[in-house]
Design an enzyme around this catalytic site. Structure first.
Site, PDB file in Angstrom:
ATOM      1  N   CYS A  22      42.975 -72.021 -40.335  1.00  0.00           N
ATOM      2  CA  CYS A  22      43.068 -72.966 -39.302  1.00  0.00           C
ATOM      3  C   CYS A  22      42.624 -74.168 -39.889  1.00  0.00           C
ATOM      4  O   CYS A  22      41.513 -74.326 -40.288  1.00  0.00           O
ATOM      5  CB  CYS A  22      41.975 -72.537 -38.287  1.00  0.00           C
ATOM      6  SG  CYS A  22      41.994 -73.679 -36.901  1.00  0.00           S
TER       7      CYS A  22
ATOM      8  N   LYS B  65      38.115 -83.924 -27.723  1.00  0.00           N
ATOM      9  CA  LYS B  65      39.156 -84.811 -27.492  1.00  0.00           C
ATOM     10  C   LYS B  65      40.731 -84.028 -27.398  1.00  0.00           C
ATOM     11  O   LYS B  65      41.324 -84.376 -26.511  1.00  0.00           O
ATOM     12  CB  LYS B  65      39.170 -85.686 -28.628  1.00  0.00           C
ATOM     13  CG  LYS B  65      38.078 -86.809 -28.061  1.00  0.00           C
ATOM     14  CD  LYS B  65      38.426 -87.958 -29.064  1.00  0.00           C
ATOM     15  CE  LYS B  65      39.081 -88.990 -28.205  1.00  0.00           C
ATOM     16  NZ  LYS B  65      39.143 -90.304 -29.061  1.00  0.00           N
TER      17      LYS B  65
ATOM     18  N   CYS C 295      44.129 -69.136 -33.284  1.00  0.00           N
ATOM     19  CA  CYS C 295      42.687 -69.466 -33.862  1.00  0.00           C
ATOM     20  C   CYS C 295      42.020 -69.258 -32.352  1.00  0.00           C
ATOM     21  O   CYS C 295      42.240 -69.957 -31.382  1.00  0.00           O
ATOM     22  CB  CYS C 295      42.453 -70.750 -34.422  1.00  0.00           C
ATOM     23  SG  CYS C 295      40.645 -71.125 -34.434  1.00  0.00           S
TER      24      CYS C 295
ATOM     25  N   HIS D 217      40.697 -73.093 -31.631  1.00  0.00           N
ATOM     26  CA  HIS D 217      41.351 -74.151 -31.258  1.00  0.00           C
ATOM     27  C   HIS D 217      42.700 -73.615 -30.447  1.00  0.00           C
ATOM     28  O   HIS D 217      43.586 -74.589 -29.895  1.00  0.00           O
ATOM     29  CB  HIS D 217      41.884 -74.842 -32.512  1.00  0.00           C
ATOM     30  CG  HIS D 217      40.724 -75.524 -33.100  1.00  0.00           C
ATOM     31  ND1 HIS D 217      39.990 -74.879 -34.025  1.00  0.00           N
ATOM     32  CD2 HIS D 217      40.131 -76.890 -33.114  1.00  0.00           C
ATOM     33  CE1 HIS D 217      39.161 -75.930 -34.475  1.00  0.00           C
ATOM     34  NE2 HIS D 217      39.387 -76.897 -34.053  1.00  0.00           N
TER      35      HIS D 217
ATOM     36  N   HIS E 162      29.328 -85.325 -30.252  1.00  0.00           N
ATOM     37  CA  HIS E 162      29.132 -85.701 -31.671  1.00  0.00           C
ATOM     38  C   HIS E 162      27.740 -86.446 -31.291  1.00  0.00           C
ATOM     39  O   HIS E 162      26.627 -86.311 -32.183  1.00  0.00           O
ATOM     40  CB  HIS E 162      29.945 -86.755 -32.091  1.00  0.00           C
ATOM     41  CG  HIS E 162      31.368 -85.918 -32.398  1.00  0.00           C
ATOM     42  ND1 HIS E 162      32.295 -86.448 -31.825  1.00  0.00           N
ATOM     43  CD2 HIS E 162      31.729 -84.961 -33.069  1.00  0.00           C
ATOM     44  CE1 HIS E 162      33.591 -85.609 -32.164  1.00  0.00           C
ATOM     45  NE2 HIS E 162      33.045 -84.697 -32.860  1.00  0.00           N
TER      46      HIS E 162
ATOM     47  N   LYS F 230      34.043 -76.500 -23.573  1.00  0.00           N
ATOM     48  CA  LYS F 230      33.331 -77.145 -24.411  1.00  0.00           C
ATOM     49  C   LYS F 230      34.204 -78.675 -24.668  1.00  0.00           C
ATOM     50  O   LYS F 230      35.619 -78.583 -24.747  1.00  0.00           O
ATOM     51  CB  LYS F 230      33.645 -76.547 -26.222  1.00  0.00           C
ATOM     52  CG  LYS F 230      33.307 -77.596 -27.148  1.00  0.00           C
ATOM     53  CD  LYS F 230      33.196 -76.888 -28.364  1.00  0.00           C
ATOM     54  CE  LYS F 230      32.910 -77.741 -29.668  1.00  0.00           C
ATOM     55  NZ  LYS F 230      33.654 -77.589 -30.811  1.00  0.00           N
TER      56      LYS F 230
ATOM     57  N   HIS G 295      33.069 -88.461 -29.623  1.00  0.00           N
ATOM     58  CA  HIS G 295      32.770 -88.335 -28.271  1.00  0.00           C
ATOM     59  C   HIS G 295      31.251 -87.978 -27.933  1.00  0.00           C
ATOM     60  O   HIS G 295      30.509 -87.923 -29.041  1.00  0.00           O
ATOM     61  CB  HIS G 295      33.779 -87.223 -27.663  1.00  0.00           C
ATOM     62  CG  HIS G 295      33.765 -86.065 -28.492  1.00  0.00           C
ATOM     63  ND1 HIS G 295      32.590 -85.345 -28.323  1.00  0.00           N
ATOM     64  CD2 HIS G 295      34.752 -85.239 -29.033  1.00  0.00           C
ATOM     65  CE1 HIS G 295      32.620 -84.098 -29.163  1.00  0.00           C
ATOM     66  NE2 HIS G 295      34.015 -84.123 -29.345  1.00  0.00           N
TER      67      HIS G 295
ATOM     68  N   CYS H 272      39.499 -75.894 -37.702  1.00  0.00           N
ATOM     69  CA  CYS H 272      38.204 -75.412 -38.372  1.00  0.00           C
ATOM     70  C   CYS H 272      38.107 -75.471 -39.864  1.00  0.00           C
ATOM     71  O   CYS H 272      37.120 -75.476 -40.379  1.00  0.00           O
ATOM     72  CB  CYS H 272      38.296 -73.840 -38.189  1.00  0.00           C
ATOM     73  SG  CYS H 272      38.144 -73.315 -36.425  1.00  0.00           S
TER      74      CYS H 272
HETATM   75  N1  MSP Z   1      32.847 -81.727 -40.595  1.00  0.00           N
HETATM   76  C1  MSP Z   1      32.190 -80.593 -40.163  1.00  0.00           C
HETATM   77  C2  MSP Z   1      30.555 -80.680 -40.307  1.00  0.00           C
HETATM   78  C3  MSP Z   1      30.228 -80.591 -41.727  1.00  0.00           C
HETATM   79  S1  MSP Z   1      28.610 -80.593 -42.166  1.00  0.00           S
HETATM   80  C4  MSP Z   1      28.594 -80.077 -43.547  1.00  0.00           C
HETATM   81  C5  MSP Z   1      32.316 -80.554 -38.551  1.00  0.00           C
HETATM   82  N2  MSP Z   1      32.488 -81.879 -38.091  1.00  0.00           N
HETATM   83  S2  MSP Z   1      32.876 -82.218 -36.551  1.00  0.00           S
HETATM   84  O1  MSP Z   1      32.869 -83.666 -36.416  1.00  0.00           O
HETATM   85  O2  MSP Z   1      33.847 -81.503 -36.042  1.00  0.00           O
HETATM   86  O3  MSP Z   1      31.627 -81.752 -35.746  1.00  0.00           O
HETATM   87  C6  MSP Z   1      30.426 -82.181 -35.813  1.00  0.00           C
HETATM   88  C7  MSP Z   1      29.410 -81.662 -35.077  1.00  0.00           C
HETATM   89  O4  MSP Z   1      29.660 -82.187 -33.405  1.00  0.00           O
HETATM   90  C8  MSP Z   1      29.316 -80.324 -35.041  1.00  0.00           C
HETATM   91  O5  MSP Z   1      27.884 -80.105 -35.147  1.00  0.00           O
HETATM   92  C9  MSP Z   1      29.726 -79.762 -33.581  1.00  0.00           C
HETATM   93  O6  MSP Z   1      28.878 -78.780 -33.022  1.00  0.00           O
HETATM   94  C10 MSP Z   1      29.214 -80.942 -32.749  1.00  0.00           C
HETATM   95  N3  MSP Z   1      30.266 -80.970 -31.498  1.00  0.00           N
HETATM   96  C11 MSP Z   1      31.495 -81.202 -31.289  1.00  0.00           C
HETATM   97  N4  MSP Z   1      31.892 -81.182 -30.199  1.00  0.00           N
HETATM   98  C12 MSP Z   1      30.576 -80.978 -29.471  1.00  0.00           C
HETATM   99  C13 MSP Z   1      30.541 -80.731 -27.973  1.00  0.00           C
HETATM  100  N5  MSP Z   1      31.403 -80.629 -27.170  1.00  0.00           N
HETATM  101  N6  MSP Z   1      29.006 -80.253 -27.700  1.00  0.00           N
HETATM  102  C14 MSP Z   1      28.098 -80.503 -28.761  1.00  0.00           C
HETATM  103  N7  MSP Z   1      28.279 -80.642 -29.922  1.00  0.00           N
HETATM  104  C15 MSP Z   1      29.637 -80.517 -30.282  1.00  0.00           C
HETATM  105  O7  MSP Z   1      32.140 -79.706 -37.953  1.00  0.00           O
END
Ligand code: MSP
Length: 534
Positions: A133, A311, A158, A161, A27, A308, A24, A136
């Site tokens: 969790c 999805k 959590c 979540h 990311h 925040k 989304h 997380c």
């Molecule tokens: N797999 C772990 C990271 C491992 S790094 C060694 C993870 N993955 S994630 O897919 O859940 O998230 C990846 C990144 O996307 C994180 O930096 C997270 O902060 C970012 N974001 C997910 N949702 C977000 C928002 N709504 N806004 C900004 N960034 C966000 O965590």
């Protein structure tokens, strides 16, 4: 001639993304920020390496795959090919490498690293019972455990979540992380820019000051992970595995020359995963005798309706919902400009459409098309010859000086990860050039043959301003900057845009007079919005 100094290494990483679901805009936000920084440093001549990738092991992915009736590797392959790699094209990401935690190079590196920690006495076996969790992928600290309400009444949930935690009781291997508490605190103290911004640093310091526990680094209840090298009944804890991507990708244990060339890294992470990167990761590196990262920068969250965006909470927006209408450049510009990097920012379609029209279409796009159209009309489409330098008009000098100052400040802000401030600095030049054109009224000068030299100087100044803008904006809006560069006639005379030294973008009189320019299609065409959803 002086021998060229070795270029400075700049190794930048994004978190590796979980493949349990499609991306989304949250990311995509991390990716774009990293891409802007990487493109800037690359264009500045730094020895740049930009790494991104996917996090594919652990219980979360295993459960999703099982729920979809496929093996986890098959699921990961599917998501990587259909969703995560295509994301990089959608938003025009210039990564140098893409690591998957299922790559052999990664799994082998993880095993080597673990074995070293084990051999050096940093790992022990123990019994463990705690609340986990899966969202997380973490045993939760007390501060993030809440009493459930509603359907989860009577359960522990959590704090992130809002889902029930699972009580796990297993024999695990532990990393003696507690032994690194003092060294970590000394690191934060000695290098105040190790964790940025300052609010993130304070949070990390407070967390470590409360006391560090040892970290469970293996699991036995499922087998989707990297086997523990000395005990194959365990797989490696997914975060321990995932963090190591930053070193396995650049040759840890495999290619020392490459590793030494790249390491240490600067890590960009969302604030929700700061602790893993600013506490666990440097402790792991200290234990292995590897230098800690240069920087860990935590950015904020994109909020939708004040929460925040996620999805699972049904507020997810797919990046192509935006790029299909506004394009990749606008996506990149909007999130980098509108959100202070390091803080949360609210997304709304109205704000996006408003900035698109005011800043990109009317501010920048119009400036470019007006100047090129006047060069076409009054100088047969050639860059006009300016007056000699000694006769420089004060108004022209002001623009020249502003360009130099803007370029220097933008570079300084990028070094400090303040992307929004760097863009704001560059935009001072966009606004100043628009004001300059309005004041100089080239269309009035054009009517008076006695003002021909002045007209040439004004349009030369404006053209040079556009040349500087193309260079400075290329990391942010690469497609539009490239179109402008080609239209200016710069490609034939100065070479590729990506090869222009960005730290010298403010140097004047680069665009040679007399060069044939080319028509410019509207950089940011107006978009009709119906005023409701988009
Ligand atoms: N797999 C772990 C990271 C491992 S790094 C060694 C993870 N993955 S994630 O897919 O859940 O998230 C990846 C990144 O996307 C994180 O930096 C997270 O902060 C970012 N974001 C997910 N949702 C977000 C928002 N709504 N806004 C900004 N960034 C966000 O965590």
């Amino acid at each position: 001639m002086e021998p060229m100094a070795n270029p400075r290494s700049f190794f930048l990483t994004t978190p590796i993304f979980y493949v349990n679901d499609a991306p989304h805009i949250g990311h995509a936000y991390t990716e774009v920020a990293a891409d802007v920084l990487a493109r800037w440093h690359r264009q500045g001549g730094d020895d740049t390496w930009f790494l991104t990738g996917t996090d594919e092991h652990g219980q979360k992915i295993l459960r999703t795959a099982t729920a979809n009736g496929v093996e986890p590797k098959e699921w990961a392959d599917r998501l990587v090919e259909s969703a995560w790699k295509p994301l990089l094209d959608t938003i025009n990401i210039s990564n140098d490498d893409f690591i998957r935690t299922t790559d052999a190079r990664h799994e082998e590196g993880v095993a080597k690293f673990l074995q070293k920690l084990y051999d050096d006495g940093h790992v022990y076996a123990g019994e463990f019972e705690a609340l986990y969790c899966v969202g997380c992928e973490e045993f939760k600290p007390k501060s993030e455990i809440l009493d459930g309400t509603g359907e989860f009444e009577g359960e522990k949930v959590c704090a992130i979540h809002s889902k029930p935690l699972e009580l796990l009781q297993e024999k695990n291997y532990f990393f003696k992380m507690s032994a690194f508490q003092d060294r970590l605190l000394a690191l934060y103290e000695e290098r105040p820019d190790f964790v940025q911004p300052a609010s993130a640093r304070n949070e990390v310091v407070a967390f470590v000051q409360q006391g560090l526990e040892d970290l469970s680094i293996s699991r036995t209840s499922f087998d989707w992970g990297v086997p523990i090298p000395w005990d194959s009944s365990h797989v490696t804890y997914v975060w321990f595995d995932a963090l190591l991507n930053y070193v396995t990708a650049i040759g840890y244990g495999r290619d020392d020359a490459e590793f030494d060339r790249r390491w240490p890294a600067s890590h960009l992470v969302g604030k929700d995963i700061l602790r893993f990167h600013a506490v666990i990761w440097p402790a792991m590196l200290m234990a292995a005798g590897i230098e800690v990262p240069d920087h860990v920068f935590a950015h904020g969250w994109l909020l939708v309706g004040g929460e925040k965006m996620s999805k699972s909470k049904l507020t997810g927006i797919a990046p192509n919902e935006i790029t299909d209408t506004f394009g990749a450049d606008a996506f990149r510009y909007y999130f980098m400009r509108a959100v202070s990097f390091g803080h949360d920012g609210s997304f709304s379609w109205e704000d996006l459409a408003a900035r698109y029209h005011a800043e990109l279409a009317n501010g920048f796009g119009n400036l470019a098309s007006r100047v090129l159209a006047m060069n076409a009309k009054y100088f047969e489409g050639r860059v006009p010859a300016p007056l000699e330098e000694q006769a420089e008009h004060a108004d022209d000098a002001e623009i020249r000086e502003l360009a130099a100052s803007v370029a220097a400040r933008a570079d300084e802000r990028i070094e400090a990860f303040a992307i929004h401030e760097a863009i704001a600095a560059v935009w001072e030049l966009v606004d100043a050039l628009n004001g300059y054109i309005t004041e100089q009224e080239p269309w009035v000068l054009a009517k008076d043959p006695g003002q021909r030299d002045r007209l040439a100087s004004v349009l030369y100044t404006a053209s040079e301003g556009l040349r500087a803008l193309a260079e400075l904006l290329s990391p942010v809006i690469p497609e539009a900057a490239q179109k402008l560069w080609a239209a200016l006639g710069a490609e034939e005379t100065l070479g590729e845009l990506a090869a222009q030294p960005i730290r010298e973008a403010g140097r004047w009189r680069r665009l040679p007079a007399g060069v044939q320019q080319h028509p410019l299609a509207g950089l940011f065409p107006r978009i009709e919005t119906d005023g409701s959803a988009k």
